[in-house]
Design a protein around this motif. Sequence first.
Motif, PDB file in Angstrom:
ATOM      1  N   GLU A 404       0.839  -1.201   0.000  1.00 21.42           N
ATOM      2  CA  GLU A 404       0.000   0.000   0.000  1.00 21.42           C
ATOM      3  C   GLU A 404       0.875   1.253   0.000  1.00 21.42           C
ATOM      4  O   GLU A 404       0.940   1.991   0.994  1.00 21.42           O
ATOM      5  CB  GLU A 404      -0.939  -0.011   1.212  1.00 21.42           C
ATOM      6  CG  GLU A 404      -2.011  -1.088   1.179  1.00 21.42           C
ATOM      7  CD  GLU A 404      -3.043  -0.829   0.094  1.00 21.42           C
ATOM      8  OE1 GLU A 404      -4.001  -0.089   0.367  1.00 21.42           O
ATOM      9  OE2 GLU A 404      -2.887  -1.341  -1.032  1.00 21.42           O
ATOM     10  N   THR A 430      -5.970  -2.379  -4.031  1.00 20.52           N
ATOM     11  CA  THR A 430      -5.802  -1.568  -2.814  1.00 20.52           C
ATOM     12  C   THR A 430      -7.016  -1.688  -1.896  1.00 20.52           C
ATOM     13  O   THR A 430      -8.151  -1.821  -2.350  1.00 20.52           O
ATOM     14  CB  THR A 430      -5.571  -0.094  -3.168  1.00 20.52           C
ATOM     15  OG1 THR A 430      -5.398   0.644  -1.955  1.00 20.52           O
ATOM     16  CG2 THR A 430      -6.747   0.494  -3.933  1.00 20.52           C
ATOM     17  N   SER A 431      -6.756  -1.639  -0.604  1.00 14.80           N
ATOM     18  CA  SER A 431      -7.859  -1.706   0.356  1.00 14.80           C
ATOM     19  C   SER A 431      -8.152  -0.348   0.981  1.00 14.80           C
ATOM     20  O   SER A 431      -9.135  -0.191   1.687  1.00 14.80           O
ATOM     21  CB  SER A 431      -7.516  -2.709   1.472  1.00 14.80           C
ATOM     22  OG  SER A 431      -6.324  -2.322   2.124  1.00 14.80           O
ATOM     23  N   THR A 432      -7.278   0.637   0.716  1.00 12.15           N
ATOM     24  CA  THR A 432      -7.440   1.930   1.406  1.00 12.15           C
ATOM     25  C   THR A 432      -7.268   3.164   0.506  1.00 12.15           C
ATOM     26  O   THR A 432      -7.906   4.190   0.734  1.00 12.15           O
ATOM     27  CB  THR A 432      -6.415   2.059   2.552  1.00 12.15           C
ATOM     28  OG1 THR A 432      -5.095   1.840   2.029  1.00 12.15           O
ATOM     29  CG2 THR A 432      -6.686   1.051   3.658  1.00 12.15           C
ATOM     30  N   HIS A 452     -11.020  -4.958  -5.178  1.00 10.13           N
ATOM     31  CA  HIS A 452     -10.525  -5.240  -3.831  1.00 10.13           C
ATOM     32  C   HIS A 452     -10.985  -6.623  -3.377  1.00 10.13           C
ATOM     33  O   HIS A 452     -12.157  -6.832  -3.066  1.00 10.13           O
ATOM     34  CB  HIS A 452     -11.009  -4.162  -2.856  1.00 10.13           C
ATOM     35  CG  HIS A 452     -10.565  -4.405  -1.449  1.00 10.13           C
ATOM     36  ND1 HIS A 452     -11.333  -4.051  -0.357  1.00 10.13           N
ATOM     37  CD2 HIS A 452      -9.451  -4.989  -0.938  1.00 10.13           C
ATOM     38  CE1 HIS A 452     -10.702  -4.410   0.751  1.00 10.13           C
ATOM     39  NE2 HIS A 452      -9.562  -4.982   0.419  1.00 10.13           N
ATOM     40  N   ARG A 497     -11.812   6.481   0.945  1.00 13.53           N
ATOM     41  CA  ARG A 497     -10.852   5.709   1.745  1.00 13.53           C
ATOM     42  C   ARG A 497     -11.582   4.625   2.537  1.00 13.53           C
ATOM     43  O   ARG A 497     -12.534   4.899   3.250  1.00 13.53           O
ATOM     44  CB  ARG A 497     -10.092   6.627   2.704  1.00 13.53           C
ATOM     45  CG  ARG A 497      -8.998   7.420   2.006  1.00 13.53           C
ATOM     46  CD  ARG A 497      -7.986   8.005   2.959  1.00 13.53           C
ATOM     47  NE  ARG A 497      -6.955   8.754   2.241  1.00 13.53           N
ATOM     48  CZ  ARG A 497      -5.868   8.195   1.727  1.00 13.53           C
ATOM     49  NH1 ARG A 497      -5.655   6.892   1.882  1.00 13.53           N
ATOM     50  NH2 ARG A 497      -4.985   8.923   1.080  1.00 13.53           N
ATOM     51  N   GLY A 498     -11.085   3.403   2.391  1.00 14.10           N
ATOM     52  CA  GLY A 498     -11.728   2.291   3.083  1.00 14.10           C
ATOM     53  C   GLY A 498     -12.872   1.677   2.307  1.00 14.10           C
ATOM     54  O   GLY A 498     -13.379   0.627   2.683  1.00 14.10           O
ATOM     55  N   SER A 502     -14.312  -1.865   4.708  1.00 15.00           N
ATOM     56  CA  SER A 502     -13.378  -1.355   5.717  1.00 15.00           C
ATOM     57  C   SER A 502     -14.017  -0.247   6.544  1.00 15.00           C
ATOM     58  O   SER A 502     -13.776  -0.129   7.741  1.00 15.00           O
ATOM     59  CB  SER A 502     -12.090  -0.843   5.055  1.00 15.00           C
ATOM     60  OG  SER A 502     -11.405  -1.922   4.450  1.00 15.00           O
ATOM     61  N   ARG A 503     -14.855   0.564   5.888  1.00 14.39           N
ATOM     62  CA  ARG A 503     -15.552   1.637   6.617  1.00 14.39           C
ATOM     63  C   ARG A 503     -16.559   1.040   7.601  1.00 14.39           C
ATOM     64  O   ARG A 503     -16.721   1.507   8.718  1.00 14.39           O
ATOM     65  CB  ARG A 503     -16.264   2.583   5.645  1.00 14.39           C
ATOM     66  CG  ARG A 503     -15.334   3.478   4.856  1.00 14.39           C
ATOM     67  CD  ARG A 503     -15.993   4.801   4.459  1.00 14.39           C
ATOM     68  NE  ARG A 503     -17.304   4.662   3.861  1.00 14.39           N
ATOM     69  CZ  ARG A 503     -17.531   4.402   2.575  1.00 14.39           C
ATOM     70  NH1 ARG A 503     -16.505   4.215   1.756  1.00 14.39           N
ATOM     71  NH2 ARG A 503     -18.748   4.312   2.104  1.00 14.39           N
ATOM     72  N   GLY A 506     -14.604  -0.373  10.476  1.00  9.81           N
ATOM     73  CA  GLY A 506     -14.116   0.734  11.304  1.00  9.81           C
ATOM     74  C   GLY A 506     -15.214   1.309  12.177  1.00  9.81           C
ATOM     75  O   GLY A 506     -15.007   1.587  13.362  1.00  9.81           O
TER      76      GLY A 506
END
Length: 526
Positions: A404, A430-432, A452, A497-498, A502-503, A506
């Motif tokens: 990353e 990419t994950s972010t 992703h 982002r995310g 991922s969001r 989070g």
Amino acid sequence: MSTIHYDLGSDQILTLTIDMPGQSANTMNADFRAALTETVGKVKSDLDTIRGIIVTSAKKTFFAGGDLKELHKVTRKDAGAFEDMVNGMKAEMRVLETSGKPIVAAINGSALGGGLEICLACHHRVVLDEDKIQLGLPEVTLGLLPGGGGTQRLPRMIGLEAAFPFLMEGKKVNPKAALKAGIVDELASSTDDMMAKARAFIDANPKSQQPWDQKGFKFPGGAPHHPAMAQKLAIAPAMLKQKTKGCYPAPERILSAAVEGAQVDFDNGSLIETRYFAELVIGQVAKNMTGTFWFQLNAVNAGESRPAGVEKETFRKVGVLGAGMMGAGIAYSTATRGLEVVLKDVSTENAERGKAYSETLLAKKVSRGRMTEAQKAEVLDRITATGSADDLEGCDLVIEAVFEDSNLKAKVTQEAEAKLVENGLFASNTSTIPITQLAKASARPEKFIGLHFFSPVDKMQLVEIIVGEKTSDDTLARAFDYVQQIGKIPIVVNDSRGFFTSRVFGTFVNEGIAMLGEGIHPSSIE
């Protein structure tokens, strides 16, 4: 009766062919129930002229199960009427089952859920010997239980312990495995062979009765009060709670229905099953699971989020940049679906280590009898491990799965993009990092997209497709096709982002921290 064709032959064998009009598959809806009531009434009036009954289907599948649209609408205030409806339908099936006439299920395709329950209500089951055919009771995967007698008949046929994986895990099997498990009685090589075997059973068994309707019936493997079974059932709830964490009521209700029903006669066991079934149907967990894993998932698989008007793409050669855990997993998942893969890393040695990951996974399949050595070699031959970007020549898709680091990703993007075919796509795993940001390094940002994957790639079905500011609809549609081509589930998400998952994760963690700050005990949060 257009839903159930009633054909009483000159040999006095009645063939009931289920063929729901306007549907690709048979389901237990209001039309089926009405047809069943009418059919049973006619059977009762013709009983003296009937030697036996064959139940089969006019569809490619035998029977798909309950009508989920109908079940999804049932609310708490409908519970009483719903129980009456279910018990009424089961009573009609019970009339046939206890008529004294031999009833054979001629299973010409997959029989899942309610479909298999119809077969279990027959005295004999003959199924076409085709590996694509599946038999099982998958209701638990949607937060439900088999409400058409499945929790009562299957344990009485094969025993409680043997039935639990089918009931509480939704295990599905092909015809050979179903025969071995005792769910079906015979395999047939063709439709004609299937019908001939069904008739042969009727000829050989002029009077038929289910084992559980016979005096002195004993549960295979022991009833709940049997010492050996009682010992196992004592720990079953704890083992189940360990798996479900108390979040999934369906497996618990299935265990209760099966065990409680096994301690009474069949008809009372059937009533117990219906009550637990109704409880689950009106519950929010089943509504959520059915909505997500059936309606929404079917919409995704049907391409609801795929841009229209773009011809479907079939990919042939895919490049994967980075042979670490993610890159190696993407290479494996792609190669096992018949695509050629170029797995590139900074050196051929590194790339070979990534390829070895596929070899390990394939070796496990071979050891479990799910693949031959020749098939394993065939998959590995499709993966080219390399340290040279020149081997990416002719790829119609390249996926980067490097660290990353925006600068590193920009470098490999520019290096690999030149090797793509004219209309080739470039994707980032990419994950972010926002895709719009990464696409700035591309000479063709309209052909740049995010794919992703989740770790481990070979097990995780979901793939996020992230659309950048300049990503074209054509690119999105073709990326969607690739994800489906390798057997994954594509969800299209916006660029942030995310991204989506991922969001969500989070937010989940942040909520837990907030609860801790508010004084809620850590064990309660956990």
